[in-house]
Design a protein around this motif. Structure first.
Motif, mmCIF file in Angstrom:
data_model
loop_
_atom_site.group_PDB
_atom_site.id
_atom_site.type_symbol
_atom_site.label_atom_id
_atom_site.label_comp_id
_atom_site.label_asym_id
_atom_site.label_seq_id
_atom_site.Cartn_x
_atom_site.Cartn_y
_atom_site.Cartn_z
ATOM 1 N N LYS A 19 135.054 1.487 108.315
ATOM 2 C CA LYS A 19 135.088 0.314 109.187
ATOM 3 C C LYS A 19 133.764 -0.432 109.260
ATOM 4 O O LYS A 19 133.256 -0.726 110.343
ATOM 5 C CB LYS A 19 135.536 0.732 110.593
ATOM 6 N N ASN A 21 131.529 -3.536 109.254
ATOM 7 C CA ASN A 21 131.672 -4.948 109.594
ATOM 8 C C ASN A 21 130.333 -5.643 109.471
ATOM 9 O O ASN A 21 129.302 -5.056 109.779
ATOM 10 C CB ASN A 21 132.173 -5.116 111.032
ATOM 11 N N LYS A 22 130.394 -6.888 109.003
ATOM 12 C CA LYS A 22 129.167 -7.682 108.935
ATOM 13 C C LYS A 22 129.509 -9.149 109.126
ATOM 14 O O LYS A 22 130.457 -9.657 108.511
ATOM 15 C CB LYS A 22 128.482 -7.491 107.571
ATOM 16 N N ASP A 32 136.084 -4.412 108.570
ATOM 17 C CA ASP A 32 136.611 -3.045 108.613
ATOM 18 C C ASP A 32 136.747 -2.422 107.229
ATOM 19 O O ASP A 32 137.778 -1.830 106.909
ATOM 20 C CB ASP A 32 137.979 -3.024 109.316
ATOM 21 N N ASP A 67 126.910 -4.549 110.959
ATOM 22 C CA ASP A 67 126.953 -4.718 112.418
ATOM 23 C C ASP A 67 127.597 -3.503 113.076
ATOM 24 O O ASP A 67 127.226 -3.116 114.177
ATOM 25 C CB ASP A 67 127.748 -5.979 112.782
ATOM 26 N N SER A 68 128.583 -2.940 112.397
ATOM 27 C CA SER A 68 129.205 -1.723 112.928
ATOM 28 C C SER A 68 129.799 -0.956 111.759
ATOM 29 O O SER A 68 129.915 -1.480 110.658
ATOM 30 C CB SER A 68 130.286 -2.075 113.944
ATOM 31 N N GLY A 69 130.171 0.280 112.026
ATOM 32 C CA GLY A 69 130.744 1.108 110.976
ATOM 33 C C GLY A 69 129.919 2.360 110.772
ATOM 34 O O GLY A 69 128.818 2.487 111.319
ATOM 35 N N ARG A 70 130.481 3.318 110.030
ATOM 36 C CA ARG A 70 129.792 4.588 109.833
ATOM 37 C C ARG A 70 129.751 4.943 108.360
ATOM 38 O O ARG A 70 130.622 4.546 107.584
ATOM 39 C CB ARG A 70 130.513 5.687 110.625
#
Ligand SMILES: Nc1ncnc2c1ncn2[C@@H]1O[C@H](COP(=O)(O)OP(=O)(O)OP(=O)(O)O)[C@@H](O)[C@H]1O
Ligand SMILES: [Mg+2]
Lengths: 261, 227
Positions: A19, A21-22, A32, A67-70
């Motif tokens: 997931k 995101n940028k 995602d 920006d988010s995610g692993r």
């Protein structure tokens, strides 16, 4: 090694992103994105220009911070804000750029050697030996003393592959390694990629070389407008009668380049 | 003008004037070195630093480019340095010229750093280099090469500005020129002589820098630039 454990080895997860995101301003360019690279496989990223392939690849080693995610490497989660971990992680994830990005002030040998001495802390002699071995592997031992401005595009890209390989990466991220090359030079770089695939290097490569990659890829990953739309084996996605975005896209590319799907 | 008398003034003052040349050389080498040592980090901070650090650099550059060197000389020599226990006029000259040069040099280096393709830093980071390693091994070696022409300019300007420190009686070329001119009543001849000395120093310095530029030129790049 037993057959079972070998099979397990083949299936071992090397790199997993979940997931991601940028956004650039209001432009949400990565949505995602989730994928897993297993040991020894070559995943091929395809899709229209601006689809987010480069952004995804650069998020995978935090050159662009997502920006988010692993992200996990060998099952260990990598936290982009921990500098020390990040530097160690990047050493294990090689990256090949579309426009080579060789260090212009260093010879081919210097390009391959610098991270060995500065990052790995190897002695100059050991680093030279290792760098020469890597240049030899991409067929450029004889050009070791030449500077980037003295090399052809194909040679530059091979040096950049040697530079990445010298760090013993667990994964290679290749961002359109042949797009900046004249047609007659593409083959020499693809040959190196093919050798690596055969040797069991784990790779993800963005490319428009559909025919070449269909033979080697374990999976095609089709990206459009920042999202992974389809992913499956090339055979399945391009099967006669398959009605996939990937197939329509490949047909369009091959129409332009004159290659059959 | 009595030509013979003028020539005599010049010849008689030759050893004294050559002593001034060495003072000027000391001033300029010290100031350029100080300017370099400060200018490189200022440039790096202005390009890669955090917002606050960047603003401070910009402020510094504004200050030292905006305030006349003469004002700074008085300020430092009579105001700031005595409080630090430094009363050498020569040292005050080196410091003021060096701090001023740092402001100008930082902008030369900043321009060079920003002219490098972004991919250079990306490739360095992708290999696991820390920012410090990437800047010192990849960015600066290239940026400093590109800076040499602009830096030569800064050298020749600073060399001539260095004469300003005569106002605090540093015995460099112009201070000595004035005293010889006063003693011999040959101001025009002595001014011409000083001009020749500055010209020769400029010429030598620029020759050296040109040689340096050639010696560190990256192979495969022609003088006309990259392909
Ligand atoms: N640094 C940036 N700042 C702002 N927008 C960006 C930046 N980098 C990429 N983008 C935008 O992100 C989107 C995805 O770009 P990206 O380069 O990832 O696409 P791509 O699939 O690699 O395309 P191509 O096949 O042309 O290389 C585009 O709309 C692009 O304009
Ligand atoms: Mg791209």
């Amino acid at each position: 090694m037993s057959v079972a454990s070998q099979a397990k080895g083949q299936n071992q997860e090397i790199l997993r992103v979940e997931k991601l995101n940028k956004s650039f301003g209001t432009n949400h360019v990565l949505k995602d994105a989730t994928l897993t690279l297993r040991k020894g496989e070559l995943k091929v990223l395809i899709g229209p220009s601006g689809g987010g392939k480069s952004t995804l690849l650069q998020c995978m080693n935090f050159l662009i911070p997502p920006d988010s995610g692993r992200i996990w490497l060998d099952g260990v989660e990598i936290l982009g804000h921990k500098k020390r971990e990040l530097y160690a992680y990047r050493q294990q994830v090689g990256m090949i750029f579309q426009d080579f990005n060789l260090f212009d002030h260093l010879s081919a040998l210097g390009n391959v050697r610098i991270a060995l001495t500065r990052v790995r802390g190897m002695s100059r002699k050991d680093a030279t030996d290792r760098a020469m071995a890597e240049l030899d592997r991409v067929g450029l031992a004889a050009k070791a003393g030449l500077y980037p401005a003295q090399l052809s595009g194909g040679q530059k890209q091979r040096v950049s592959i040697a530079r990445a390989l010298a760090m013993d990466p667990k994964v290679l991220l290749l961002d359109e390694p042949t797009s900046a090359l004249d047609p007659e030079l593409i083959g020499e770089v693809l040959a190196v990629v093919k050798d690596l695939a055969t040797a069991g290097m784990t790779m993800i490569m963005a490319t428009h070389q559909i025919t070449f990659s269909a033979q080697l890829a374990s999976e095609f990953v089709f990206m459009e407008q920042g999202a992974i739309i389809e992913h499956d084996s090339p055979a399945a996605l391009l099967a006669p009668g398959a009605c996939t975005r990937t197939k329509a896209f490949c047909a369009k590319i091959n129409e332009l380049t004159g290659e059959p799907v | 003008m009595n030509f013979e008398k003028a020539l005599r003034a010049i010849i008689d003052s030759l050893p004294y004037m050559l002593g001034g040349v060495w003072v000027t050389v000391g001033l300029i080498v010290g100031a350029l070195a100080l300017g370099f040592v400060l200018g490189v980090p200022l440039a790096v901070i202005q390009v890669y630093g955090r917002t606050l650090a960047r603003r401070l650099v910009v402020l510094y550059v504004w200050l030292f480019r905006g305030v006349p060197i003469l004002v700074l000389i008085f300020l430092f020599y009579f105001g700031i340095l005595p409080h630090l226990g430094l009363d050498s006029a020569f040292l005050a000259g080196v410091i003021v010229l060096g701090l001023t040069s740092a402001a100008y040099q930082s902008q030369i280096f900043r321009g060079a750093i920003q002219s490098l393709p972004a991919g250079q830093l990306k490739a360095a980071r992708a290999l696991g280099m820390t920012d410090t390693q990437a800047i010192s091994c990849i960015v600066l070696p290239q940026a400093l090469r590109l800076s040499i022409p602009g830096w030569s300019n800064e050298f020749s300007i600073l060399l001539k500005d260095s004469a300003l420190v005569m106002v605090i009686s540093v015995q460099e070329i112009m201070a000595r020129t004035r005293s010889v001119a006063g003693r011999t009543h040959e101001p025009v001849a002595m001014a011409l002589f000083a001009g020749v000395l500055f010209f020769i120093l400029t010429w030598i310095g620029l020759r050296l820098l040109r040689g340096l530029e050639r010696r560190v030129r990256i192979k495969g790049y022609s003088q006309e630039g990259s392909v």
